[in-house]
Write an enzyme that holds these catalytic residues in place. Sequence first.
Site, PDB file in Angstrom:
ATOM      1  N   LYS A  64     -15.541  17.630 -24.515  1.00 15.74           N
ATOM      2  CA  LYS A  64     -15.783  16.423 -23.727  1.00 15.74           C
ATOM      3  C   LYS A  64     -17.234  15.967 -23.883  1.00 15.74           C
ATOM      4  O   LYS A  64     -17.511  14.780 -24.062  1.00 15.74           O
ATOM      5  CB  LYS A  64     -15.466  16.710 -22.250  1.00 15.74           C
ATOM      6  N   ALA A  79     -22.195  15.700  -0.422  1.00 18.44           N
ATOM      7  CA  ALA A  79     -21.844  16.617  -1.519  1.00 18.44           C
ATOM      8  C   ALA A  79     -21.553  18.017  -0.975  1.00 18.44           C
ATOM      9  O   ALA A  79     -20.826  18.149   0.007  1.00 18.44           O
ATOM     10  CB  ALA A  79     -22.941  16.628  -2.582  1.00 18.44           C
ATOM     11  N   ASP A 100     -21.100   2.600  -0.350  1.00 19.11           N
ATOM     12  CA  ASP A 100     -20.964   4.057  -0.472  1.00 19.11           C
ATOM     13  C   ASP A 100     -21.218   4.738   0.880  1.00 19.11           C
ATOM     14  O   ASP A 100     -20.418   5.563   1.344  1.00 19.11           O
ATOM     15  CB  ASP A 100     -21.956   4.557  -1.536  1.00 19.11           C
ATOM     16  N   LYS A 118     -18.654   6.851   3.625  1.00 16.97           N
ATOM     17  CA  LYS A 118     -19.004   8.172   4.156  1.00 16.97           C
ATOM     18  C   LYS A 118     -19.034   8.154   5.685  1.00 16.97           C
ATOM     19  O   LYS A 118     -18.549   9.079   6.341  1.00 16.97           O
ATOM     20  CB  LYS A 118     -20.359   8.608   3.586  1.00 16.97           C
TER      21      LYS A 118
END
Lengths: 320, 320
Positions: free
Chosen positions: B58, B146, B212, B216
């Site tokens: 990849k 994260a 974004d 969240k």
Amino acid sequence: MKEVKVSIFGFGTVGRALVEIVSENPEVVGVKIKVESITDRSGTVWGDFDPLEVKEVKENAGRISALGDYEVYSFKPKELIEEVKPDILVDVSSWDGAFSMYEVALKERVSVVTSNKPPIAEHYDKLRELAEESKAGVYFESTVMAGTPIIGLLRENLLGENIEEILAVLNASTTFILTRMESGKSFEEAFEEAKSLGVLEEDPSKDIDGIDAFYKAKILHWVAYGEPPEKTERVGIREVEDAKNVRLVARVSKGEISVKPRKLEENSPLLVSGVYNAAIIRTNNLGELVLKGKGGGGRVTASGVFTDIVKAALKFPSPR
Amino acid sequence: MKEVKVSIFGFGTVGRALVEIVSENPEVVGVKIKVESITDRSGTVWGDFDPLEVKEVKENAGRISALGDYEVYSFKPKELIEEVKPDILVDVSSWDGAFSMYEVALKERVSVVTSNKPPIAEHYDKLRELAEESKAGVYFESTVMAGTPIIGLLRENLLGENIEEILAVLNASTTFILTRMESGKSFEEAFEEAKSLGVLEEDPSKDIDGIDAFYKAKILHWVAYGEPPEKTERVGIREVEDAKNVRLVARVSKGEISVKPRKLEENSPLLVSGVYNAAIIRTNNLGELVLKGKGGGGRVTASGVFTDIVKAALKFPSPR
């Protein structure tokens, strides 16, 4: 809906705050908590009673055996488990020898929730083993940083991380003394002030000599590495002269724990004041993680105990 | 020892970091993760292959269909679930429409682990319902901050708390631009610099206009209150003139979310820089809790995904 019967062992500030939180949250995430018994040094009330009434009697008379309307039993800890047969034993006492009671509980498939540090610090391997055998669980969020969930964070999250280091301020009484010294008092003056305000443990050495923080560091080592530390160091705050930016810091790394006064940088997240605790957790992938929150107080500690009761009821797995 | 088969959907930075973390942790807390398939836009490799070799191909050729030694399948997402039959579907793509794939997975009793925000933000109620019916689970730690475990903290801890308010900096790209503006650049200059450094999403509006951070905030509202917000507000950073101590702050309280630039106090824990995110959680018993950690990056995000895979394997309950 799942109902669980809990036996509360110890009925000081934390136990009474727990009874409040339970009565304010009759049902949480499908779990209903029934307080089946409450024990203090004077005896055990068991069965059909109003926990808030027991709390009131305790606060007014100083002992639950003063309860007029209910029978009060004199169980030994072992009998408590065998007679009352709770689903969950909740130890909010400060009984150093509670390990023997947890052993009986786990063998009877009773899960253990505790805010009592020494039994976990000293016997975590044995407790895990017993819990595994019996499919019961051991939960101890409030042993470190009270209801600020550092145990949940380390035990159930960060599962792909290597914990490289934990640095943490885990004892608020020493923070109180050190911040008083920062504003010009001597150690002795600050110590006496802390004592008169009830900030210190009954045996002040537990705070001043870092014994309390040491137990907590040991528990963090268990959950970070699954084994006890090989090298340990403990230095209290009696010898601190220049307290500027100094806190009693626990450091945990693989195989090692130390508790000692450290001078911190001006902008360090560990430079807490009041009842706040803080921890910096360093791991291989995440770098630096900071968790900060209150580390003591009745409701703050009882909150962690409450979460643990719900986890025990839901049979939360304990990866670490 | 429990072996689980996972299908990795999406093979960008996070998917490749995940494959690294899995190979570094062949067995964790009794769980062994077998990567059963990997899918990118070019196809799916499935069965007996070396995930690190697929990663290399990849990285060199840009697509896994360039793999010479293995067959590459062209499954539709639905076929992927039905043919490969993994235990856990791991979505580390940025496919907005992934909800339909999760539906298929959950109906087939396949647990879902995802770092993909919109499907959780928009359909959490439906996903919870499906998961409950099928006894599978939905885990999404890395959608917010994260691998810094704010979802684990809110979802599995603080179970006796009323969450009064969450204030958080959840988008590092806007922090980058705002800190550049603090050192004297105009919004346009800082924006161009961020763009040239690859700090912004492909569609920069997602960062700059707070889209974004809004997703969240919506996810945090779901886990704090179990329902979607009624009142919402979203203001990006385009109009900020004086950036001094300003960050794009998400505020979550019962029924309400807002994302907008806020001027912070000098010593606020939200005044983060770099890739750090931070959150202040205020609750009735704990007062103020602070969690701070990295909010992005391949390994940081993959770490949260890894923990979620282990949780899914251990059938972790999801109280919220």
